[in-house]
Motif scaffolding. Structure first.
Motif, PDB file in Angstrom:
ATOM      1  N   PHE A 277       0.144  -1.023  -0.786  1.00  0.00           N
ATOM      2  CA  PHE A 277      -0.794  -2.013  -1.114  1.00  0.00           C
ATOM      3  C   PHE A 277      -1.322  -2.647   0.105  1.00  0.00           C
ATOM      4  N   ARG A 278      -0.295  -3.298   0.912  1.00  0.00           N
ATOM      5  CA  ARG A 278      -0.680  -4.110   1.997  1.00  0.00           C
ATOM      6  C   ARG A 278      -1.155  -3.258   3.006  1.00  0.00           C
ATOM      7  N   ARG A 279      -0.941  -2.099   3.146  1.00  0.00           N
ATOM      8  CA  ARG A 279      -1.644  -1.193   4.142  1.00  0.00           C
ATOM      9  C   ARG A 279      -3.122  -0.895   3.662  1.00  0.00           C
ATOM     10  N   ALA A 280      -3.430  -0.689   2.367  1.00  0.00           N
ATOM     11  CA  ALA A 280      -4.623  -0.446   1.878  1.00  0.00           C
ATOM     12  C   ALA A 280      -5.656  -1.666   2.203  1.00  0.00           C
ATOM     13  N   VAL A 281      -5.082  -2.928   1.756  1.00  0.00           N
ATOM     14  CA  VAL A 281      -5.885  -4.145   2.227  1.00  0.00           C
ATOM     15  C   VAL A 281      -6.353  -4.364   3.656  1.00  0.00           C
ATOM     16  N   ARG A 282      -5.081  -4.099   4.523  1.00  0.00           N
ATOM     17  CA  ARG A 282      -5.381  -4.157   5.766  1.00  0.00           C
ATOM     18  C   ARG A 282      -6.530  -3.341   6.622  1.00  0.00           C
ATOM     19  N   VAL A 283      -6.492  -2.090   5.943  1.00  0.00           N
ATOM     20  CA  VAL A 283      -7.339  -1.056   6.489  1.00  0.00           C
ATOM     21  C   VAL A 283      -8.967  -1.616   5.913  1.00  0.00           C
ATOM     22  N   PHE A 284      -8.732  -1.889   4.828  1.00  0.00           N
ATOM     23  CA  PHE A 284     -10.186  -1.922   3.957  1.00  0.00           C
ATOM     24  C   PHE A 284     -10.000  -3.345   3.094  1.00  0.00           C
ATOM     25  N   PRO A 285     -10.310  -4.584   3.589  1.00  0.00           N
ATOM     26  CA  PRO A 285     -10.130  -5.623   2.970  1.00  0.00           C
ATOM     27  C   PRO A 285     -10.545  -5.923   1.554  1.00  0.00           C
ATOM     28  N   ARG A 286     -11.894  -5.156   1.461  1.00  0.00           N
ATOM     29  CA  ARG A 286     -12.495  -5.229   0.216  1.00  0.00           C
ATOM     30  C   ARG A 286     -11.826  -4.746  -1.065  1.00  0.00           C
ATOM     31  N   HIS A 287     -10.795  -3.755  -0.973  1.00  0.00           N
ATOM     32  CA  HIS A 287      -9.836  -3.400  -1.821  1.00  0.00           C
ATOM     33  C   HIS A 287      -9.061  -4.528  -2.431  1.00  0.00           C
ATOM     34  N   LEU A 288      -8.818  -5.513  -1.971  1.00  0.00           N
ATOM     35  CA  LEU A 288      -7.887  -6.568  -2.444  1.00  0.00           C
ATOM     36  C   LEU A 288      -8.553  -7.111  -3.732  1.00  0.00           C
ATOM     37  N   PHE A 289      -9.958  -6.948  -3.867  1.00  0.00           N
ATOM     38  CA  PHE A 289     -10.459  -7.234  -5.142  1.00  0.00           C
ATOM     39  C   PHE A 289     -10.502  -6.440  -6.208  1.00  0.00           C
ATOM     40  N   LYS A 290      -9.760  -5.223  -5.906  1.00  0.00           N
ATOM     41  CA  LYS A 290      -9.480  -4.293  -7.409  1.00  0.00           C
ATOM     42  C   LYS A 290      -8.570  -4.741  -8.035  1.00  0.00           C
ATOM     43  N   TRP A 291      -8.970  -5.170  -9.205  1.00  0.00           N
ATOM     44  CA  TRP A 291      -8.145  -6.162  -9.977  1.00  0.00           C
ATOM     45  C   TRP A 291      -6.827  -5.478 -10.564  1.00  0.00           C
ATOM     46  N   ARG A 292      -7.211  -4.175 -11.059  1.00  0.00           N
ATOM     47  CA  ARG A 292      -6.067  -3.384 -11.570  1.00  0.00           C
ATOM     48  C   ARG A 292      -4.966  -3.137 -10.658  1.00  0.00           C
ATOM     49  N   HIS A 293      -5.025  -3.236  -9.413  1.00  0.00           N
ATOM     50  CA  HIS A 293      -4.233  -2.992  -8.360  1.00  0.00           C
ATOM     51  C   HIS A 293      -3.543  -4.270  -7.757  1.00  0.00           C
ATOM     52  N   LEU A 294      -4.553  -5.165  -7.836  1.00  0.00           N
ATOM     53  CA  LEU A 294      -4.121  -6.590  -7.546  1.00  0.00           C
ATOM     54  C   LEU A 294      -3.164  -7.203  -8.616  1.00  0.00           C
ATOM     55  N   ARG A 295      -3.238  -6.952  -9.897  1.00  0.00           N
ATOM     56  CA  ARG A 295      -2.389  -7.296 -10.959  1.00  0.00           C
ATOM     57  C   ARG A 295      -1.150  -6.718 -10.579  1.00  0.00           C
ATOM     58  N   ARG A 296      -1.029  -5.396 -10.651  1.00  0.00           N
ATOM     59  CA  ARG A 296       0.400  -4.813 -10.285  1.00  0.00           C
ATOM     60  C   ARG A 296       1.160  -5.232  -9.130  1.00  0.00           C
ATOM     61  N   TYR A 297       0.273  -5.636  -8.191  1.00  0.00           N
ATOM     62  CA  TYR A 297       0.820  -6.178  -6.808  1.00  0.00           C
ATOM     63  C   TYR A 297       1.359  -7.532  -7.125  1.00  0.00           C
ATOM     64  N   LEU A 298       0.643  -8.246  -7.769  1.00  0.00           N
ATOM     65  CA  LEU A 298       1.256  -9.663  -8.102  1.00  0.00           C
ATOM     66  C   LEU A 298       2.628  -9.489  -9.037  1.00  0.00           C
ATOM     67  N   THR A 299       2.700  -8.568  -9.756  1.00  0.00           N
ATOM     68  CA  THR A 299       3.652  -8.251 -10.664  1.00  0.00           C
ATOM     69  C   THR A 299       5.014  -7.849 -10.009  1.00  0.00           C
ATOM     70  N   ILE A 300       4.810  -7.250  -8.962  1.00  0.00           N
ATOM     71  CA  ILE A 300       5.664  -6.848  -8.093  1.00  0.00           C
ATOM     72  C   ILE A 300       6.232  -7.968  -7.480  1.00  0.00           C
ATOM     73  N   VAL A 301       5.482  -8.846  -6.798  1.00  0.00           N
ATOM     74  CA  VAL A 301       5.666 -10.073  -6.172  1.00  0.00           C
ATOM     75  C   VAL A 301       6.655 -11.058  -7.135  1.00  0.00           C
TER      76      VAL A 301
END
Length: 311
Positions: A277-301
């Protein structure tokens, strides 16, 4: 004297140890109306009775069936061999464990006759699951803009293009091949290039039924770790793609990382999922706002913090 009919379609069936599925695939082709097609079975070094099954069907089939054997080389090499062996003006690749839908070739003939400049036709497909349920997936409309089709496909807006749902002109295969060195996403590389370089249209009718079963090819974790990002350079090859399409590279690299994130997340490999996930948003920051992925990432955190607090 019988009138010779021009060979329009070659149905290429790659097969590796799928002798028990082959009769269904072949019969789904011979049941098609018309006499303008051939079947080319490419045996990729099978150790079962594939050769005997094909020979038996050759004796009773109404359509010509050709059998080609090669030493085991992988699916992409088998498809490429089939393209070289095929004699039709248009090619369709049918996996040995799938089946053409009734009337599939009839659905394609009309558009090709009405629009002879078209290089490929994309149809819908049916997914048949082990449980016995089926689901129809309609092909989404292509536009006359090749660049738009290319971008939409890589972003997932065109749905997938499974084998059997695409009928492509011989000239496509004179220029393009399925990549043999990449063991993942070889279909995406090929079809993305096709969309970028050729004119096509989509039709609503399904062309193929895809059967899900226990031996369907899946992605094991080690293979994903090793091969997932390999197709990127092959896809964005400047010798094939026009320069105007190259800016899509970073976005697609991020998309592949998000797919990898989902793969690891669902299997509980949270450290690898978090890095993807971190690699994805480093390469293309706009994908930080894909809520489904961000929600899963926050769950991991949150889970990681919880584990640390417990210790």
């Amino acid at each position: 004297m019988a009138i010779a009919h021009p060979l329009i379609f070659s149905i290429v069936i790659p097969s590796y140890n799928y002798a028990h599925y082959l009769p269904r695939a072949i019969k789904s082709v011979t049941a098609q109306e018309g006499n303008d097609y051939e079947i080319v079975v490419v045996d990729d070094g099978s150790t079962d009775d594939t050769a005997a099954v094909v020979k038996n069907m050759q004796m009773s089939a109404q359509a010509p069936i050709r059998y080609v054997y090669q030493t085991n080389s992988g699916l992409s090499a088998t498809r490429n061999r089939g393209a070289r062996e095929a004699g039709g003006r248009f090619l369709l690749f049918l996996d040995a464990d799938d089946a053409l839908c009734p009337g599939a070739l009839a659905h394609v003939r009309g558009p090709l006759q009405r629009q002879p400049h078209i290089d490929f036709v994309v149809g819908g497909y049916v997914i048949s699951r082990i449980s016995g349920t089926t689901k129809l997936k309609k092909a989404l409309a292509l536009t006359a803009d090749r660049q738009d089709n290319f971008f939409r496909y890589l972003r997932g807006d065109l749905n997938s293009l499974p084998s059997g749902s695409v009928v492509a002109s011989r000239k496509v295969f004179d220029r393009l091949q399925f990549p043999c060195s990449d063991m993942m996403w070889e279909d995406i590389v090929f079809y993305a290039h096709m969309l970028a370089l050729y004119d096509g249209l989509s039709i609503p009718e399904p062309l193929v039924t895809i059967y899900r079963h226990a031996t369907s090819l899946g992605h094991n974790v080690d293979r994903v770790r090793r091969d997932y990002h390999k197709p990127l350079d092959r896809l964005f090859n400047p010798a094939i793609l026009p320069n105007r399409l190259m800016p899509m590279r970073d976005e697609f690299a991020s998309i592949t990382s998000l797919h990898l994130f989902t793969f690891f997340y669902k299997r509980g490999f949270y450290e690898e999922a978090r890095e993807a996930f971190r690699r994805a948003v480093r390469v293309f920051p706009r994908h930080l706002f894909k809520w489904r992925h961000l929600r899963r990432y926050l769950t991991i955190v949150v889970k990681t913090i919880g584990r640390r607090s417990a210790h």
